[in-house]
Design a protein around this motif. Structure first.
Motif, PDB file in Angstrom:
ATOM      1  N   SER A 109      77.751  39.674 -13.399  1.00  0.00           N
ATOM      2  CA  SER A 109      77.519  40.597 -12.286  1.00  0.00           C
ATOM      3  C   SER A 109      76.047  40.824 -11.971  1.00  0.00           C
ATOM      4  O   SER A 109      75.711  41.291 -10.882  1.00  0.00           O
ATOM      5  N   GLY A 110      75.175  40.508 -12.921  1.00  0.00           N
ATOM      6  CA  GLY A 110      73.754  40.722 -12.711  1.00  0.00           C
ATOM      7  C   GLY A 110      73.016  39.426 -12.444  1.00  0.00           C
ATOM      8  O   GLY A 110      73.611  38.403 -12.105  1.00  0.00           O
ATOM      9  N   PHE A 111      71.693  39.481 -12.606  1.00  0.00           N
ATOM     10  CA  PHE A 111      70.844  38.324 -12.365  1.00  0.00           C
ATOM     11  C   PHE A 111      70.471  37.698 -13.705  1.00  0.00           C
ATOM     12  O   PHE A 111      69.913  38.366 -14.581  1.00  0.00           O
ATOM     13  N   ALA A 112      70.781  36.420 -13.891  1.00  0.00           N
ATOM     14  CA  ALA A 112      70.446  35.732 -15.137  1.00  0.00           C
ATOM     15  C   ALA A 112      68.971  35.350 -15.122  1.00  0.00           C
ATOM     16  O   ALA A 112      68.518  34.629 -14.225  1.00  0.00           O
ATOM     17  N   TYR A 113      68.245  35.830 -16.108  1.00  0.00           N
ATOM     18  CA  TYR A 113      66.803  35.572 -16.160  1.00  0.00           C
ATOM     19  C   TYR A 113      66.383  35.375 -17.619  1.00  0.00           C
ATOM     20  O   TYR A 113      65.988  36.318 -18.309  1.00  0.00           O
ATOM     21  N   PRO A 114      66.458  34.135 -18.106  1.00  0.00           N
ATOM     22  CA  PRO A 114      66.181  33.857 -19.520  1.00  0.00           C
ATOM     23  C   PRO A 114      64.725  33.519 -19.842  1.00  0.00           C
ATOM     24  O   PRO A 114      64.454  32.754 -20.763  1.00  0.00           O
ATOM     25  N   HIS A 115      63.793  34.074 -19.107  1.00  0.00           N
ATOM     26  CA  HIS A 115      62.378  33.759 -19.326  1.00  0.00           C
ATOM     27  C   HIS A 115      61.977  34.119 -20.762  1.00  0.00           C
ATOM     28  O   HIS A 115      62.259  35.219 -21.241  1.00  0.00           O
ATOM     29  N   PRO A 116      61.310  33.208 -21.479  1.00  0.00           N
ATOM     30  CA  PRO A 116      60.967  33.470 -22.886  1.00  0.00           C
ATOM     31  C   PRO A 116      60.077  34.683 -23.112  1.00  0.00           C
ATOM     32  O   PRO A 116      60.211  35.377 -24.129  1.00  0.00           O
TER      33      PRO A 116
END
Length: 437
Positions: free
Chosen positions: A318-325
């Motif tokens: 439902s949200g925004f996927a943001y896998p920034h290290p």
């Protein structure tokens, strides 16, 4: 503000305050009037003493913040040992915590020879300090609900990198639309260059200045205090900025560059830990360095209201996927290490089961940052040159600049903001930190 974040923090500290700040994703934000941390605090039963209020960053505006299903107050989260900051409109830090967090006694040692002596000063009415931990110089809107409209909070924005690895710093400026948006100053000559770092810093400071035009609680009139080195009391964590050559330290800079707000509303404390290679240990080291050297860094010796970290989420429906290290490093650090500064909040996705604080950026904050038309407002004006993806995550269409999600959370920047909360005293189902938000 009391921003949505402040209310959220208040919600943690006081359920009642939280209920007053209940937020709905489609509802309009708080009015232009500055929110007070107290208005966003959690109910009196759950609130802790003002000295222990949670961070303003966690506070949520009284009209838009909720915590753990209950409306969250506007004050920021608090901790047992740290005074809580005033709560933002929907911050999750509470201002009624049982014990004020001191964050360690301010260091009496003089500043580095390269830095101008900083005399900590706070604007009239400021009663606490809120710390916002950001990986890059454009991440602040991810926690804006916790810092806007918070005249009672001194906001310290702890920036971990200079954002120097952006491909938008390439000499051909792929994100800059000539004739449609301001050019970066100076013109970047490539990633990892001093000109790239300077342009990122200029845009970052400019965003605060623009936002302060409609919210005087935002730090904006900056004085450059220079570099502060020999940060005493900080753990001996190795720091390493890696640039073009993997595994090789381009620098091991343990100093911080400081800008203070002439109006006494906050400070910018900037580290250089390496874009895309920040570690959780470096995050803890940076925040503790600020905590233990407050006087030298221009931070007044007031109760701490809490800490709020930038957005991070890898898997979400439902949200925004943001896998920034770098964002992961901040989330890992704030969720695992008690920094003794009050409730610690991390921005996350709406469907994260750990969510305890829900806050909404006010209508005023939305209009100032993104306007009501295409590519207007402080955000596209200052950061437009950093956008060149052209793909809008929400519509799947083409976009000329960063867009904000006004009703959901399908973009990195959204009006509704959600936070998990750790290291906050639990008096009941809602902690003091929650009430403060």
């Amino acid at each position: 503000m009391l921003s949505a974040a402040v209310l959220a923090l208040l919600a943690v500290a006081s359920p009642a305050a939280a209920s007053t700040a209940a937020s709905t994703s489609g509802a309009s934000g708080a009015s232009g009037a500055q929110r007070s941390p107290a208005t966003a605090q959690t109910p009196a039963a759950a609130q802790t003493p003002a000295a222990a209020q949670t961070p303003a960053a966690a506070q949520v505006p009284t009209s838009a913040a909720t915590t753990g299903g209950a409306t969250a107050p506007a004050s920021a989260p608090t901790s047992d040992s740290t005074p809580s900051p005033s709560s933002p409109s929907s911050s999750a830090v509470s201002s009624s915590g049982s014990a004020a967090a001191t964050g360690g006694a301010p260091s009496a040692s003089s500043s580095s020879p390269t830095a101008t002596a900083v005399g900590p000063q706070a604007a009239a009415g400021v009663t606490g300090v809120l710390y916002a931990v950001l990986p890059h110089p454009d991440d602040e809107f991810e926690v804006w609900s916790q810092v806007e409209q918070t005249p009672d909070l001194f906001k310290v924005f702890v920036l971990l990198t200079h954002g120097e690895e952006s491909s938008n710093c390439d000499p051909d400026l792929p994100g800059y639309d000539r004739g449609e948006e301001p050019a970066p100053v100076p013109l970047p000559q490539g990633k990892w260059t001093p000109s790239c770092e300077a342009a990122r810093m200029d845009s970052w400071r400019g965003f605060f200045t623009d936002m302060a035009a409609s919210d005087p609680s935002v730090p904006s009139r900056f004085t450059d205090r220079g570099e502060v080195s020999r940060l005493v009391g900080a753990r001996s964590t190795p720091v390493c900025r890696v640039d073009a050559t993997p595994g090789v330290c381009a620098s091991r800079d343990r100093s911080a560059h400081v800008w203070t707000d002439d109006g006494g509303h906050g400070a910018l404390v900037v580290f250089d830990l390496g874009d895309r290679d920040v570690t959780p240990d470096e995050v803890v080291w940076a925040v503790e360095s600020v905590r233990d050297n407050r006087t030298r860094l221009g931070v007044p010796a007031l109760p701490s209201r809490g800490v709020v970290g930038a957005y991070y989420e890898e898997v979400t429906a439902s949200g925004f996927a943001y896998p920034h290290p770098d964002h992961r490093a901040v989330a890992d650090a704030l969720s695992s290490t008690d920094l003794h500064l009050g409730p610690q909040l991390g921005a996350t996705a709406i469907d994260d089961p750990r969510v305890r604080v829900t806050a909404a950026v006010s209508d005023q904050g939305m209009a100032s940052a993104f306007g009501w038309g295409d590519c207007t407002g402080a955000h596209p004006r200052r950061y437009g040159w950093l956008w060149h993806d052209d793909h809008d995550a929400l519509t799947g269409g083409v976009a000329r600049c960063f867009q904000v999600d006004r009703t959901g959370q399908k973009r990195l920047f959204s009006r509704m903001q959600y936070f998990w909360r750790d290291f906050a005293p639990a008096a009941s189902s809602t902690s003091t930190a929650e009430g403060a938000r």
